[in-house]
Design a protein around this motif. Sequence first.
Motif, PDB file in Angstrom:
ATOM      1  N   ALA A 197       0.815  -1.212   0.000  1.00  0.00           N
ATOM      2  CA  ALA A 197       0.000   0.000   0.000  1.00  0.00           C
ATOM      3  C   ALA A 197       0.851   1.266   0.000  1.00  0.00           C
ATOM      4  CB  ALA A 197      -0.926   0.012   1.208  1.00  0.00           C
ATOM      5  N   ALA A 198       2.178   1.090  -0.012  1.00  0.00           N
ATOM      6  CA  ALA A 198       3.080   2.249   0.015  1.00  0.00           C
ATOM      7  C   ALA A 198       3.453   2.651  -1.405  1.00  0.00           C
ATOM      8  CB  ALA A 198       4.340   1.918   0.806  1.00  0.00           C
ATOM      9  N   GLN A 199       3.494   3.953  -1.646  1.00  0.00           N
ATOM     10  CA  GLN A 199       3.955   4.492  -2.919  1.00  0.00           C
ATOM     11  C   GLN A 199       5.092   5.448  -2.633  1.00  0.00           C
ATOM     12  OE1 GLN A 199       0.456   6.292  -4.724  1.00  0.00           O
ATOM     13  NE2 GLN A 199       0.785   4.974  -6.491  1.00  0.00           N
ATOM     14  N   VAL A 200       6.109   5.419  -3.483  1.00  0.00           N
ATOM     15  CA  VAL A 200       7.244   6.327  -3.332  1.00  0.00           C
ATOM     16  C   VAL A 200       7.505   6.990  -4.675  1.00  0.00           C
ATOM     17  CG1 VAL A 200       9.707   6.495  -2.828  1.00  0.00           C
ATOM     18  CG2 VAL A 200       8.267   5.014  -1.457  1.00  0.00           C
ATOM     19  N   LEU A 201       7.604   8.318  -4.640  1.00  0.00           N
ATOM     20  CA  LEU A 201       7.925   9.108  -5.815  1.00  0.00           C
ATOM     21  C   LEU A 201       9.321   9.679  -5.623  1.00  0.00           C
ATOM     22  CD1 LEU A 201       7.129  10.689  -8.430  1.00  0.00           C
ATOM     23  CD2 LEU A 201       6.272  12.466  -6.910  1.00  0.00           C
ATOM     24  N   MET A 202      10.203   9.436  -6.598  1.00  0.00           N
ATOM     25  CA  MET A 202      11.563   9.977  -6.537  1.00  0.00           C
ATOM     26  C   MET A 202      11.830  10.767  -7.810  1.00  0.00           C
ATOM     27  SD  MET A 202      13.772   6.847  -4.937  1.00  0.00           S
ATOM     28  CE  MET A 202      13.028   5.543  -5.900  1.00  0.00           C
ATOM     29  N   LYS A 203      12.412  11.959  -7.637  1.00  0.00           N
ATOM     30  CA  LYS A 203      12.725  12.828  -8.771  1.00  0.00           C
ATOM     31  C   LYS A 203      14.179  13.277  -8.674  1.00  0.00           C
ATOM     32  CE  LYS A 203       8.223  15.064  -9.270  1.00  0.00           C
ATOM     33  NZ  LYS A 203       7.565  16.386  -9.312  1.00  0.00           N
ATOM     34  N   PRO A 204      14.843  13.424  -9.832  1.00  0.00           N
ATOM     35  CA  PRO A 204      16.198  13.984  -9.795  1.00  0.00           C
ATOM     36  C   PRO A 204      16.147  15.451  -9.389  1.00  0.00           C
ATOM     37  CG  PRO A 204      15.475  13.597 -12.056  1.00  0.00           C
ATOM     38  CD  PRO A 204      14.410  13.053 -11.165  1.00  0.00           C
ATOM     39  N   ALA A 205      17.208  15.928  -8.767  1.00  0.00           N
ATOM     40  CA  ALA A 205      17.264  17.317  -8.304  1.00  0.00           C
ATOM     41  C   ALA A 205      18.553  17.973  -8.776  1.00  0.00           C
ATOM     42  CB  ALA A 205      17.173  17.373  -6.783  1.00  0.00           C
ATOM     43  N   SER A 206      18.519  19.307  -8.839  1.00  0.00           N
ATOM     44  CA  SER A 206      19.695  20.049  -9.278  1.00  0.00           C
ATOM     45  C   SER A 206      20.785  20.011  -8.201  1.00  0.00           C
ATOM     46  CB  SER A 206      19.310  21.487  -9.600  1.00  0.00           C
ATOM     47  OG  SER A 206      18.735  22.101  -8.481  1.00  0.00           O
ATOM     48  N   PRO A 207      22.030  20.218  -8.591  1.00  0.00           N
ATOM     49  CA  PRO A 207      23.130  20.170  -7.624  1.00  0.00           C
ATOM     50  C   PRO A 207      22.930  21.164  -6.488  1.00  0.00           C
ATOM     51  CG  PRO A 207      23.987  20.159  -9.851  1.00  0.00           C
ATOM     52  CD  PRO A 207      22.514  20.400  -9.956  1.00  0.00           C
ATOM     53  N   ASP A 210      21.677  14.496  -4.355  1.00  0.00           N
ATOM     54  CA  ASP A 210      20.617  15.436  -4.723  1.00  0.00           C
ATOM     55  C   ASP A 210      19.428  14.662  -5.265  1.00  0.00           C
ATOM     56  OD1 ASP A 210      22.225  17.789  -4.241  1.00  0.00           O
ATOM     57  OD2 ASP A 210      23.322  17.251  -6.044  1.00  0.00           O
ATOM     58  N   VAL A 211      18.362  14.606  -4.503  1.00  0.00           N
ATOM     59  CA  VAL A 211      17.163  13.908  -4.955  1.00  0.00           C
ATOM     60  C   VAL A 211      15.957  14.409  -4.161  1.00  0.00           C
ATOM     61  CG1 VAL A 211      17.336  11.945  -3.375  1.00  0.00           C
ATOM     62  CG2 VAL A 211      16.261  11.631  -5.583  1.00  0.00           C
ATOM     63  N   LEU A 212      14.807  14.443  -4.807  1.00  0.00           N
ATOM     64  CA  LEU A 212      13.553  14.785  -4.153  1.00  0.00           C
ATOM     65  C   LEU A 212      12.732  13.511  -4.069  1.00  0.00           C
ATOM     66  CD1 LEU A 212      12.733  17.943  -6.283  1.00  0.00           C
ATOM     67  CD2 LEU A 212      13.657  17.929  -3.979  1.00  0.00           C
ATOM     68  N   ALA A 213      12.177  13.217  -2.904  1.00  0.00           N
ATOM     69  CA  ALA A 213      11.379  12.000  -2.749  1.00  0.00           C
ATOM     70  C   ALA A 213      10.187  12.285  -1.854  1.00  0.00           C
ATOM     71  CB  ALA A 213      12.226  10.886  -2.155  1.00  0.00           C
ATOM     72  N   LYS A 214       9.099  11.595  -2.147  1.00  0.00           N
ATOM     73  CA  LYS A 214       7.888  11.740  -1.350  1.00  0.00           C
ATOM     74  C   LYS A 214       7.283  10.362  -1.160  1.00  0.00           C
ATOM     75  CE  LYS A 214       4.423  13.883   0.591  1.00  0.00           C
ATOM     76  NZ  LYS A 214       4.582  14.320   1.953  1.00  0.00           N
ATOM     77  N   SER A 215       6.959  10.038   0.087  1.00  0.00           N
ATOM     78  CA  SER A 215       6.288   8.791   0.394  1.00  0.00           C
ATOM     79  C   SER A 215       4.785   9.039   0.386  1.00  0.00           C
ATOM     80  CB  SER A 215       6.741   8.284   1.764  1.00  0.00           C
ATOM     81  OG  SER A 215       6.004   7.149   2.112  1.00  0.00           O
ATOM     82  N   LEU A 216       4.075   8.297  -0.437  1.00  0.00           N
ATOM     83  CA  LEU A 216       2.631   8.447  -0.564  1.00  0.00           C
ATOM     84  C   LEU A 216       1.964   7.160  -0.068  1.00  0.00           C
ATOM     85  CD1 LEU A 216       2.847   9.703  -4.224  1.00  0.00           C
ATOM     86  CD2 LEU A 216       2.561  11.149  -2.226  1.00  0.00           C
ATOM     87  N   GLY A 217       0.733   7.244   0.332  1.00  0.00           N
ATOM     88  CA  GLY A 217       0.019   6.044   0.759  1.00  0.00           C
ATOM     89  C   GLY A 217       0.428   5.628   2.158  1.00  0.00           C
ATOM     90  N   SER A 218       0.669   4.349   2.334  1.00  0.00           N
ATOM     91  CA  SER A 218       0.963   3.780   3.647  1.00  0.00           C
ATOM     92  C   SER A 218       2.275   4.325   4.206  1.00  0.00           C
ATOM     93  CB  SER A 218       1.069   2.260   3.526  1.00  0.00           C
ATOM     94  OG  SER A 218       1.532   1.692   4.730  1.00  0.00           O
ATOM     95  N   ASP A 219       2.346   4.418   5.515  1.00  0.00           N
ATOM     96  CA  ASP A 219       3.592   4.854   6.153  1.00  0.00           C
ATOM     97  C   ASP A 219       4.308   3.683   6.830  1.00  0.00           C
ATOM     98  OD1 ASP A 219       1.866   4.460   8.218  1.00  0.00           O
ATOM     99  OD2 ASP A 219       2.237   6.367   9.225  1.00  0.00           O
ATOM    100  N   ASN A 220       3.942   2.459   6.460  1.00  0.00           N
ATOM    101  CA  ASN A 220       4.620   1.275   6.970  1.00  0.00           C
ATOM    102  C   ASN A 220       6.071   1.314   6.499  1.00  0.00           C
ATOM    103  OD1 ASN A 220       5.767  -1.334   7.027  1.00  0.00           O
ATOM    104  ND2 ASN A 220       3.734  -2.254   7.153  1.00  0.00           N
ATOM    105  N   VAL A 221       7.012   1.391   7.432  1.00  0.00           N
ATOM    106  CA  VAL A 221       8.415   1.617   7.088  1.00  0.00           C
ATOM    107  C   VAL A 221       8.982   0.483   6.232  1.00  0.00           C
ATOM    108  CG1 VAL A 221       9.404   0.635   9.200  1.00  0.00           C
ATOM    109  CG2 VAL A 221      10.624   2.411   7.993  1.00  0.00           C
ATOM    110  N   PHE A 222       8.551  -0.743   6.456  1.00  0.00           N
ATOM    111  CA  PHE A 222       9.040  -1.865   5.658  1.00  0.00           C
ATOM    112  C   PHE A 222       8.618  -1.706   4.206  1.00  0.00           C
ATOM    113  CE2 PHE A 222       9.779  -3.553   9.760  1.00  0.00           C
ATOM    114  CZ  PHE A 222      10.744  -4.529   9.625  1.00  0.00           C
ATOM    115  N   ASN A 223       7.329  -1.409   3.970  1.00  0.00           N
ATOM    116  CA  ASN A 223       6.846  -1.255   2.603  1.00  0.00           C
ATOM    117  C   ASN A 223       7.451  -0.033   1.926  1.00  0.00           C
ATOM    118  OD1 ASN A 223       5.342  -3.554   2.753  1.00  0.00           O
ATOM    119  ND2 ASN A 223       3.399  -2.537   3.073  1.00  0.00           N
TER     120      ASN A 223
END
Length: 184
Positions: A101-111, A132-145
């Motif tokens: 149920a966990a979703q993770v979005l990762m985007k490249p970032a400028s230096p 350098d990276v931007l990330a957002k955890s969406l959905g479940s906050d279960n650390v394992f997932n």
Amino acid sequence: MARNDDRGRDRSRGREDDGLTERVVHISRVSKVVKGGRRFGFRALMVVGDGKGRVGVGVGKAREVPQAIRKAGEHARRSMITVPMVSERTIPHEVLVKFGAAQVLMKPASPGTGVIAGGGVRAVLEALGCKDVLAKSLGSDNVFNVVFATFEGLKQLKDVEVEAERRGLPVSDLLAPWKVSADV
């Protein structure tokens, strides 16, 4: 007497100078109901990386915490992958991954952006050596997932040069404008 000198050694457990950093992300207590009551054990989640583009994730279960951590570290070392990175600083492209149920979005970032991520995602990206990276955890906050979703996302990343050759385009067409000036 010399055997007592190695009590305070690091978590590399006899692996001299393998260059890997281990990070325990989470330890949870689990129980099993048996005839006489409950049996308690521990589950450890660990991330192992070399800071140069290789990372692994492992889970270990045991009746004692140190054994669970040791098992998780061994599993993480066996599951290590090499991740393509741009200029050894960021990921080559955006990725959205779902694991459970966990979703993770990762985007490249400028230096100079740094690692903007929380909890388990940050642990994986720092062990990888991403700066350098931007990330957002969406959905479940279960650390394992969340950790396993991040790991799956890193597995899906494609090397820029290979993808450019496959498409028949120059590498500069696939990179963001701020990435073109950096050596790829």
